[in-house]
Design a protein around this motif. Sequence first.
Motif, PDB file in Angstrom:
ATOM      1  N   PHE A  59      -5.546   0.094  -2.858  1.00 12.70           N
ATOM      2  CA  PHE A  59      -5.917   1.146  -1.896  1.00 12.70           C
ATOM      3  C   PHE A  59      -4.816   2.214  -1.836  1.00 12.70           C
ATOM      4  CE2 PHE A  59      -8.676  -2.117   0.375  1.00 12.70           C
ATOM      5  CZ  PHE A  59      -9.875  -1.478   0.110  1.00 12.70           C
ATOM      6  N   GLY A  60      -3.559   1.782  -1.960  1.00  7.59           N
ATOM      7  CA  GLY A  60      -2.443   2.740  -1.936  1.00  7.59           C
ATOM      8  C   GLY A  60      -2.556   3.728  -3.084  1.00  7.59           C
ATOM      9  N   VAL A 114      -5.876   6.787   4.338  1.00  4.49           N
ATOM     10  CA  VAL A 114      -5.476   5.465   4.846  1.00  4.49           C
ATOM     11  C   VAL A 114      -5.573   4.434   3.718  1.00  4.49           C
ATOM     12  CG1 VAL A 114      -7.809   4.816   5.671  1.00  4.49           C
ATOM     13  CG2 VAL A 114      -5.804   3.846   6.779  1.00  4.49           C
ATOM     14  N   ALA A 115      -4.701   3.443   3.761  1.00  2.47           N
ATOM     15  CA  ALA A 115      -4.713   2.379   2.741  1.00  2.47           C
ATOM     16  C   ALA A 115      -4.148   1.090   3.324  1.00  2.47           C
ATOM     17  CB  ALA A 115      -3.860   2.808   1.539  1.00  2.47           C
ATOM     18  N   GLY A 116      -4.617  -0.033   2.811  1.00  2.00           N
ATOM     19  CA  GLY A 116      -4.037  -1.333   3.176  1.00  2.00           C
ATOM     20  C   GLY A 116      -4.634  -1.948   4.437  1.00  2.00           C
ATOM     21  N   ASP A 117      -3.911  -2.930   4.973  1.00  2.00           N
ATOM     22  CA  ASP A 117      -4.457  -3.780   6.047  1.00  2.00           C
ATOM     23  C   ASP A 117      -4.754  -3.038   7.348  1.00  2.00           C
ATOM     24  OD1 ASP A 117      -4.056  -5.728   4.213  1.00  2.00           O
ATOM     25  OD2 ASP A 117      -2.871  -7.050   5.504  1.00  2.00           O
ATOM     26  N   GLN A 140      -5.239  -8.539   0.912  1.00  2.00           N
ATOM     27  CA  GLN A 140      -4.356  -9.114  -0.108  1.00  2.00           C
ATOM     28  C   GLN A 140      -3.331  -8.068  -0.535  1.00  2.00           C
ATOM     29  OE1 GLN A 140      -4.889 -12.478  -1.046  1.00  2.00           O
ATOM     30  NE2 GLN A 140      -6.203 -12.177   0.723  1.00  2.00           N
ATOM     31  N   ALA A 141      -2.194  -8.536  -1.031  1.00  2.00           N
ATOM     32  CA  ALA A 141      -1.175  -7.594  -1.496  1.00  2.00           C
ATOM     33  C   ALA A 141      -1.744  -6.715  -2.609  1.00  2.00           C
ATOM     34  CB  ALA A 141       0.037  -8.373  -2.002  1.00  2.00           C
ATOM     35  N   ILE A 142      -2.507  -7.316  -3.493  1.00  2.00           N
ATOM     36  CA  ILE A 142      -3.009  -6.552  -4.643  1.00  2.00           C
ATOM     37  C   ILE A 142      -4.074  -5.540  -4.214  1.00  2.00           C
ATOM     38  CG2 ILE A 142      -4.702  -8.357  -5.296  1.00  2.00           C
ATOM     39  CD1 ILE A 142      -2.706  -6.150  -7.729  1.00  2.00           C
ATOM     40  N   THR A 143      -4.908  -5.887  -3.224  1.00  2.00           N
ATOM     41  CA  THR A 143      -5.904  -4.898  -2.781  1.00  2.00           C
ATOM     42  C   THR A 143      -5.199  -3.786  -2.000  1.00  2.00           C
ATOM     43  OG1 THR A 143      -6.447  -6.301  -0.880  1.00  2.00           O
ATOM     44  CG2 THR A 143      -7.942  -6.401  -2.747  1.00  2.00           C
ATOM     45  N   ALA A 193       0.841  -1.207   0.000  1.00  2.00           N
ATOM     46  CA  ALA A 193       0.000   0.000   0.000  1.00  2.00           C
ATOM     47  C   ALA A 193       0.874   1.255   0.000  1.00  2.00           C
ATOM     48  CB  ALA A 193      -0.932  -0.008   1.207  1.00  2.00           C
ATOM     49  N   GLY A 194       1.818   1.315   0.929  1.00  2.00           N
ATOM     50  CA  GLY A 194       2.651   2.512   1.075  1.00  2.00           C
ATOM     51  C   GLY A 194       3.518   2.754  -0.140  1.00  2.00           C
ATOM     52  N   LEU A 195       4.153   1.698  -0.638  1.00  2.00           N
ATOM     53  CA  LEU A 195       5.070   1.882  -1.772  1.00  2.00           C
ATOM     54  C   LEU A 195       4.308   2.216  -3.053  1.00  2.00           C
ATOM     55  CD1 LEU A 195       7.626  -0.936  -0.903  1.00  2.00           C
ATOM     56  CD2 LEU A 195       8.060   1.526  -0.865  1.00  2.00           C
ATOM     57  N   THR A 196       3.106   1.631  -3.212  1.00  2.00           N
ATOM     58  CA  THR A 196       2.307   1.985  -4.394  1.00  2.00           C
ATOM     59  C   THR A 196       1.871   3.444  -4.311  1.00  2.00           C
ATOM     60  OG1 THR A 196       1.525  -0.281  -4.571  1.00  2.00           O
ATOM     61  CG2 THR A 196       0.261   1.371  -5.767  1.00  2.00           C
ATOM     62  N   ALA A 197       1.472   3.874  -3.108  1.00  2.00           N
ATOM     63  CA  ALA A 197       1.105   5.285  -2.928  1.00  2.00           C
ATOM     64  C   ALA A 197       2.285   6.179  -3.314  1.00  2.00           C
ATOM     65  CB  ALA A 197       0.687   5.539  -1.479  1.00  2.00           C
TER      66      ALA A 197
END
Length: 324
Positions: A305-306, A287-290, A298-301, A25-29
């Motif tokens: 979200f990121g 906010v994003a991720g778990d 999931q990693a992809i969700t 999530a963080g790295l995609t953001a």
Amino acid sequence: MNDFFAPKPKENEPWDTAIIGSGPAGLTAAIYLTRGAASTILFAGDQWGGQLMLTTQVDNYPGFPEGILGPDLMSKIRSQAARFGTEIIEQNVTSLEKKDKIFIIKAGEKNFFSKSVIITTGAKTRWLEVPGEEKLRGRGVSSCAPCDAPFFKDKKVAVIGGGDSAMEEALVLTKYASEVTIIHRREEFKASQAMQKKVMSNEKIKIVWNSEVVEFIGETNLEKIKIKNTLTQKEKEIDFEGAFVAIGHDPASEIFKGLLELDEKGYIKKFEKNGFKTATSQKGIFVAGDVHDSHYRQAITAAGFGCMAAMDALNYLDKDTPSW
Ligand code: NDP
């Protein structure tokens, strides 16, 4: 390659966005923010990468038809985030505060300042909290088979849990241990059919149904596990040299208590405000991720979200949002 680099803030100016957490999530953001020309600082924590760093083969992340190892996937996503100019700090954030319109993020001995924040701190291992567990952690009791399985070559080990994580831990352990016993509190697994099938067809794996762990026993290292049958209430002790607790995760949200609204399980509450779909109860924090998602996980969700949180933060930075 003629890459674009996001700007860095001038001295004494805040970053556009601070991301707390370095999983998918963080790295995609970070990828989306830097490519959107926002100056971006990411607090990766002292153990970066999140739960995928503790996983072996990942077969359900699109783009890798042969599968990819969890840590390799995270390294690739991190390189992609760094490529566009994300500043990565490998320290844990210990507090987040808001003063006027600016956020103050404390990491190590230093304060950092930003105009917006994306929280992607994910979730951490849930423990059973039974006698002996804490004392024997690292001495036979573990929560990470990919990290510790080689220590249990030709030994008898147990896995506690009935979800996909427990199945995965058990399968990893079969490569080393002489026998793997899954101890589950009910008489059916919660895990996906595909994972259950792999487990059921593995000759090294035994299953003890309807049983709860009540104690981990051992002087210096784990020697036995005391279990209780949930139907008969009878207790017995079984010899094991290793035990892997895989009963799920809890959101890593403690430091945000007081600043943000959390639900009863500690997940950060997400709101839809001013068209932002990843807003929290505090203006300027997304906010994003778990850490907010107890359902998909999931990693992809998390990556999806990121991306959403980054697009919301970019919009937030672009206009003067009136209310929250
Ligand atoms: P889950 O919440 O899915 O499963 C937790 C398991 O632990 C359940 O079987 C639960 O029992 C049991 N449990 C919970 N608390 C206790 C307790 N106090 N004592 C004994 N048993 C307990 O967590 P997972 O970590 O397994 O999975 C989380 C998510 O990650 C899921 O969405 C999963 O699909 C995903 N995942 C996917 C993988 C993959 O696709 N390769 C690998 C790993 C995870 P009960 O069933 O009775 O509730």
